[in-house]
Motif scaffolding. Structure first.
Motif: not given
Length: 296
Positions: A48-57, A69-73, A190-198
Protein backbone atom coordinates in the motif's frame (compact mmCIF):
# COMPACT_ATOMS: atom_id res chain seq x y z
CA UNK A 1 5.36 -22.53 -8.40
CA UNK A 2 3.39 -22.62 -11.68
CA UNK A 3 0.12 -20.67 -11.59
CA UNK A 4 -3.10 -22.53 -10.99
CA UNK A 5 -4.83 -23.36 -14.31
CA UNK A 6 -7.99 -21.50 -13.38
CA UNK A 7 -6.26 -18.11 -13.21
CA UNK A 8 -7.58 -16.06 -16.07
CA UNK A 9 -10.61 -18.22 -16.78
CA UNK A 10 -13.77 -16.19 -16.43
CA UNK A 11 -12.03 -13.71 -14.13
CA UNK A 12 -15.16 -11.57 -13.96
CA UNK A 13 -17.09 -14.53 -12.52
CA UNK A 14 -14.87 -15.15 -9.51
CA UNK A 15 -16.79 -14.70 -6.30
CA UNK A 16 -13.52 -14.12 -4.48
CA UNK A 17 -12.51 -15.06 -0.97
CA UNK A 18 -12.77 -12.86 2.07
CA UNK A 19 -9.35 -11.75 3.23
CA UNK A 20 -8.22 -12.93 6.64
CA UNK A 21 -6.17 -11.02 9.18
CA UNK A 22 -2.76 -12.55 9.82
CA UNK A 23 0.51 -11.54 11.44
CA UNK A 24 3.87 -12.03 9.76
CA UNK A 25 6.86 -12.41 12.10
CA UNK A 26 10.14 -10.96 10.81
CA UNK A 27 13.42 -9.86 12.41
CA UNK A 28 12.06 -6.29 12.43
CA UNK A 29 8.86 -7.28 14.25
CA UNK A 30 5.39 -8.57 13.46
CA UNK A 31 3.58 -7.14 10.45
CA UNK A 32 -0.19 -7.01 10.47
CA UNK A 33 -1.52 -8.20 7.12
CA UNK A 34 -4.52 -9.34 5.14
CA UNK A 35 -4.32 -12.56 3.13
CA UNK A 36 -6.61 -14.44 0.79
CA UNK A 37 -6.40 -17.67 -1.18
CA UNK A 38 -4.67 -21.02 -0.66
CA UNK A 39 -1.16 -20.88 0.80
CA UNK A 40 0.11 -23.11 -1.99
CA UNK A 41 -1.29 -20.76 -4.64
CA UNK A 42 0.68 -18.35 -6.79
CA UNK A 43 2.21 -15.82 -4.36
CA UNK A 44 1.28 -12.17 -4.83
CA UNK A 45 2.51 -9.44 -2.48
CA UNK A 46 0.64 -6.11 -2.47
CA UNK A 47 2.19 -2.96 -0.97
CA UNK A 48 0.00 0.00 0.00
CA UNK A 49 0.88 3.68 -0.16
CA UNK A 50 0.55 6.82 1.96
CA UNK A 51 -1.59 7.42 3.94
CA UNK A 52 -3.36 4.08 3.67
CA UNK A 53 -3.04 0.47 4.83
CA UNK A 54 -3.50 -3.09 3.60
CA UNK A 55 -7.26 -2.61 3.44
CA UNK A 56 -6.79 -0.54 0.27
CA UNK A 57 -6.34 -3.87 -1.53
CA UNK A 58 -9.59 -5.44 -0.27
CA UNK A 59 -11.13 -5.87 -3.71
CA UNK A 60 -7.93 -7.21 -5.27
CA UNK A 61 -7.34 -9.65 -2.42
CA UNK A 62 -10.83 -11.06 -2.83
CA UNK A 63 -10.46 -11.63 -6.57
CA UNK A 64 -6.90 -12.93 -6.38
CA UNK A 65 -7.87 -15.34 -3.62
CA UNK A 66 -10.79 -16.55 -5.70
CA UNK A 67 -8.39 -17.06 -8.59
CA UNK A 68 -6.35 -19.48 -6.46
CA UNK A 69 -3.51 -17.04 -5.81
CA UNK A 70 -2.11 -16.60 -2.32
CA UNK A 71 -2.36 -12.83 -2.02
CA UNK A 72 -0.82 -11.04 0.96
CA UNK A 73 -1.07 -7.33 1.76
CA UNK A 74 0.88 -6.16 4.81
CA UNK A 75 0.49 -2.94 6.73
CA UNK A 76 3.96 -1.71 5.94
CA UNK A 77 6.72 -0.46 8.24
CA UNK A 78 5.36 2.21 10.55
CA UNK A 79 1.76 1.32 9.73
CA UNK A 80 2.00 -1.97 11.63
CA UNK A 81 2.24 -1.21 15.37
CA UNK A 82 4.62 -4.15 15.74
CA UNK A 83 7.08 -2.63 13.27
CA UNK A 84 7.11 1.06 14.15
CA UNK A 85 10.68 2.22 14.82
CA UNK A 86 11.12 5.82 15.95
CA UNK A 87 14.22 6.91 14.01
CA UNK A 88 13.85 8.49 10.56
CA UNK A 89 16.81 6.43 9.34
CA UNK A 90 14.77 3.27 9.95
CA UNK A 91 12.54 4.25 7.01
CA UNK A 92 15.24 4.36 4.34
CA UNK A 93 14.59 2.39 1.19
CA UNK A 94 17.10 -0.27 2.24
CA UNK A 95 14.96 -1.04 5.29
CA UNK A 96 11.76 -1.14 3.24
CA UNK A 97 13.31 -3.61 0.80
CA UNK A 98 14.49 -5.68 3.73
CA UNK A 99 10.89 -5.95 4.91
CA UNK A 100 9.77 -7.27 1.51
CA UNK A 101 12.51 -9.88 1.54
CA UNK A 102 11.74 -10.86 5.13
CA UNK A 103 8.06 -11.34 4.35
CA UNK A 104 8.94 -13.47 1.33
CA UNK A 105 11.34 -15.48 3.49
CA UNK A 106 8.62 -16.12 6.07
CA UNK A 107 6.39 -17.71 3.44
CA UNK A 108 9.23 -19.50 1.67
CA UNK A 109 8.69 -17.62 -1.58
CA UNK A 110 11.57 -17.90 -4.00
CA UNK A 111 9.74 -15.82 -6.62
CA UNK A 112 6.55 -13.83 -6.35
CA UNK A 113 4.43 -11.25 -8.11
CA UNK A 114 4.83 -7.77 -6.65
CA UNK A 115 2.15 -5.05 -6.74
CA UNK A 116 2.54 -1.55 -5.33
CA UNK A 117 0.62 1.72 -5.22
CA UNK A 118 2.04 5.15 -4.36
CA UNK A 119 4.92 4.61 -1.88
CA UNK A 120 4.31 0.89 -2.30
CA UNK A 121 5.03 1.34 -6.01
CA UNK A 122 8.30 3.12 -5.18
CA UNK A 123 9.33 0.14 -3.08
CA UNK A 124 8.18 -2.26 -5.79
CA UNK A 125 10.16 -0.51 -8.55
CA UNK A 126 13.28 -0.54 -6.40
CA UNK A 127 12.79 -4.17 -5.40
CA UNK A 128 12.39 -5.26 -9.02
CA UNK A 129 15.56 -3.37 -9.99
CA UNK A 130 17.63 -4.71 -7.09
CA UNK A 131 16.33 -8.30 -6.97
CA UNK A 132 14.92 -9.22 -10.39
CA UNK A 133 15.54 -12.91 -9.70
CA UNK A 134 12.91 -12.80 -6.95
CA UNK A 135 10.17 -11.00 -8.89
CA UNK A 136 7.98 -12.90 -11.37
CA UNK A 137 6.05 -9.78 -12.41
CA UNK A 138 5.87 -6.16 -11.31
CA UNK A 139 2.69 -4.09 -11.23
CA UNK A 140 3.21 -0.42 -10.33
CA UNK A 141 0.25 1.88 -9.77
CA UNK A 142 0.39 5.68 -9.99
CA UNK A 143 4.08 6.24 -9.17
CA UNK A 144 6.32 5.78 -12.24
CA UNK A 145 9.84 4.39 -12.48
CA UNK A 146 11.84 6.35 -9.94
CA UNK A 147 14.61 7.47 -12.30
CA UNK A 148 12.42 9.48 -14.71
CA UNK A 149 10.29 10.55 -11.75
CA UNK A 150 13.30 12.05 -10.00
CA UNK A 151 14.33 13.77 -13.22
CA UNK A 152 10.84 15.20 -13.61
CA UNK A 153 10.71 16.51 -10.04
CA UNK A 154 13.97 18.38 -10.65
CA UNK A 155 13.49 19.52 -14.24
CA UNK A 156 9.80 19.54 -15.16
CA UNK A 157 7.94 22.52 -13.76
CA UNK A 158 4.60 20.72 -13.72
CA UNK A 159 5.93 17.77 -11.72
CA UNK A 160 7.96 20.07 -9.47
CA UNK A 161 4.76 21.87 -8.50
CA UNK A 162 2.83 18.63 -8.05
CA UNK A 163 5.52 17.32 -5.67
CA UNK A 164 5.76 20.49 -3.56
CA UNK A 165 3.59 18.88 -0.86
CA UNK A 166 6.48 16.56 0.08
CA UNK A 167 8.33 19.45 1.73
CA UNK A 168 5.33 20.06 3.98
CA UNK A 169 5.23 16.36 4.87
CA UNK A 170 8.93 16.47 5.79
CA UNK A 171 8.51 19.46 8.11
CA UNK A 172 8.44 19.16 11.88
CA UNK A 173 4.90 20.51 12.05
CA UNK A 174 3.33 18.11 9.56
CA UNK A 175 1.61 15.92 12.14
CA UNK A 176 -0.05 18.84 13.89
CA UNK A 177 -1.23 20.37 10.62
CA UNK A 178 -2.71 17.13 9.29
CA UNK A 179 -4.49 16.18 12.51
CA UNK A 180 -5.88 19.60 13.43
CA UNK A 181 -9.64 20.19 13.36
CA UNK A 182 -10.58 16.51 13.48
CA UNK A 183 -7.86 15.58 10.96
CA UNK A 184 -9.43 17.83 8.33
CA UNK A 185 -6.33 18.13 6.12
CA UNK A 186 -5.57 14.42 6.42
CA UNK A 187 -9.09 13.56 5.32
CA UNK A 188 -8.83 15.93 2.36
CA UNK A 189 -5.93 13.94 0.95
CA UNK A 190 -8.23 11.03 0.12
CA UNK A 191 -10.68 13.02 -1.99
CA UNK A 192 -11.80 12.15 -4.55
CA UNK A 193 -11.58 8.43 -5.00
CA UNK A 194 -11.29 6.69 -1.63
CA UNK A 195 -14.51 5.21 -0.18
CA UNK A 196 -15.64 6.91 3.02
CA UNK A 197 -15.42 3.74 5.12
CA UNK A 198 -11.79 3.34 4.10
CA UNK A 199 -11.10 6.99 4.95
CA UNK A 200 -12.54 6.50 8.41
CA UNK A 201 -10.40 3.41 8.88
CA UNK A 202 -7.20 5.12 7.75
CA UNK A 203 -7.77 8.21 9.89
CA UNK A 204 -8.48 6.08 12.95
CA UNK A 205 -5.23 4.19 12.41
CA UNK A 206 -3.16 7.32 11.82
CA UNK A 207 -4.46 9.11 14.90
CA UNK A 208 -3.01 6.37 17.11
CA UNK A 209 0.08 7.56 19.02
CA UNK A 210 3.15 7.59 16.77
CA UNK A 211 1.37 6.25 13.69
CA UNK A 212 1.30 9.41 11.58
CA UNK A 213 4.89 10.26 12.49
CA UNK A 214 5.96 6.82 11.31
CA UNK A 215 4.08 7.24 8.03
CA UNK A 216 5.61 10.69 7.44
CA UNK A 217 9.07 9.34 8.20
CA UNK A 218 8.95 7.63 4.81
CA UNK A 219 9.14 11.12 3.30
CA UNK A 220 11.70 12.39 5.79
CA UNK A 221 14.00 9.45 5.11
CA UNK A 222 14.35 10.44 1.45
CA UNK A 223 16.75 13.16 2.62
CA UNK A 224 19.18 10.47 3.77
CA UNK A 225 20.23 9.34 0.31
CA UNK A 226 19.10 7.34 -2.66
CA UNK A 227 20.14 7.36 -6.27
CA UNK A 228 19.08 5.92 -9.56
CA UNK A 229 17.76 2.38 -9.45
CA UNK A 230 18.48 1.40 -13.06
CA UNK A 231 16.47 -0.50 -15.66
CA UNK A 232 13.71 -3.00 -14.92
CA UNK A 233 14.08 -6.38 -16.61
CA UNK A 234 11.03 -8.21 -15.25
CA UNK A 235 7.59 -8.17 -16.95
CA UNK A 236 6.01 -4.89 -15.88
CA UNK A 237 2.55 -3.36 -15.86
CA UNK A 238 2.36 0.35 -15.06
CA UNK A 239 -1.05 1.93 -14.46
CA UNK A 240 -1.38 5.73 -14.34
CA UNK A 241 -4.45 7.96 -14.24
CA UNK A 242 -4.97 11.32 -15.89
CA UNK A 243 -6.51 13.04 -12.83
CA UNK A 244 -3.66 12.16 -10.48
CA UNK A 245 -2.84 15.43 -8.73
CA UNK A 246 0.53 14.15 -7.52
CA UNK A 247 1.90 12.48 -10.66
CA UNK A 248 2.05 14.30 -13.99
CA UNK A 249 2.41 12.82 -17.44
CA UNK A 250 6.12 13.54 -18.00
CA UNK A 251 7.57 10.73 -15.91
CA UNK A 252 4.60 8.46 -16.61
CA UNK A 253 5.28 8.56 -20.33
CA UNK A 254 9.06 8.30 -19.87
CA UNK A 255 8.82 5.13 -17.80
CA UNK A 256 8.80 2.95 -20.94
CA UNK A 257 12.41 3.98 -21.59
CA UNK A 258 13.47 2.45 -18.27
CA UNK A 259 11.92 -1.01 -18.65
CA UNK A 260 13.85 -3.48 -20.80
CA UNK A 261 11.58 -6.44 -20.04
CA UNK A 262 8.05 -6.92 -21.37
CA UNK A 263 6.15 -3.71 -20.66
CA UNK A 264 2.51 -2.65 -20.64
CA UNK A 265 1.34 0.88 -19.90
CA UNK A 266 -2.29 1.59 -19.09
CA UNK A 267 -3.61 5.15 -18.83
CA UNK A 268 -6.97 5.50 -17.09
CA UNK A 269 -8.97 8.57 -18.06
CA UNK A 270 -10.80 10.68 -15.48
CA UNK A 271 -9.54 8.65 -12.51
CA UNK A 272 -7.74 10.13 -9.51
CA UNK A 273 -4.58 8.98 -7.72
CA UNK A 274 -6.48 6.31 -5.79
CA UNK A 275 -6.80 3.80 -8.63
CA UNK A 276 -7.21 0.49 -6.74
CA UNK A 277 -10.09 1.88 -4.69
CA UNK A 278 -11.73 4.25 -7.16
CA UNK A 279 -11.89 1.80 -10.06
CA UNK A 280 -11.27 -1.63 -8.52
CA UNK A 281 -12.89 -3.70 -11.26
CA UNK A 282 -10.86 -2.12 -14.05
CA UNK A 283 -7.59 -2.27 -12.17
CA UNK A 284 -8.10 -5.83 -10.94
CA UNK A 285 -8.88 -7.01 -14.47
CA UNK A 286 -5.63 -5.43 -15.71
CA UNK A 287 -3.71 -7.06 -12.88
CA UNK A 288 -5.14 -10.51 -13.60
CA UNK A 289 -4.40 -10.14 -17.32
CA UNK A 290 -0.81 -9.26 -16.45
CA UNK A 291 -0.41 -12.32 -14.22
CA UNK A 292 -1.94 -14.61 -16.82
CA UNK A 293 0.36 -13.24 -19.52
CA UNK A 294 3.45 -14.16 -17.51
CA UNK A 295 2.90 -17.55 -15.86
CA UNK A 296 6.58 -18.35 -15.33
Amino acid sequence: MPPRPMIGRFADQYSGRVAEYIQIPTPAGKFDALAAGPEDGRPVLLLHGFPEAAVQWSEQLSVLGGAECFAVAPDQRGYSPGVRPQQVADYRMEELLGDVLAIAEHFGWQRFDLVGHDWGAAVAWTMAAAHPDRIRTLTAVSVPHLDPFGDAVRNDEDQHQRSAYTQAFQSAGAEKALLADNAKKLRQIYYPGVPQHHIDDYVQRLTEPGALTAALNWYRATRLGGGQIGPITVPTLYVWSTEDVAIGSTAAMATADHVTGPYRFEMLEDISHWIPEETPETFTRLLLQHLVSHPE
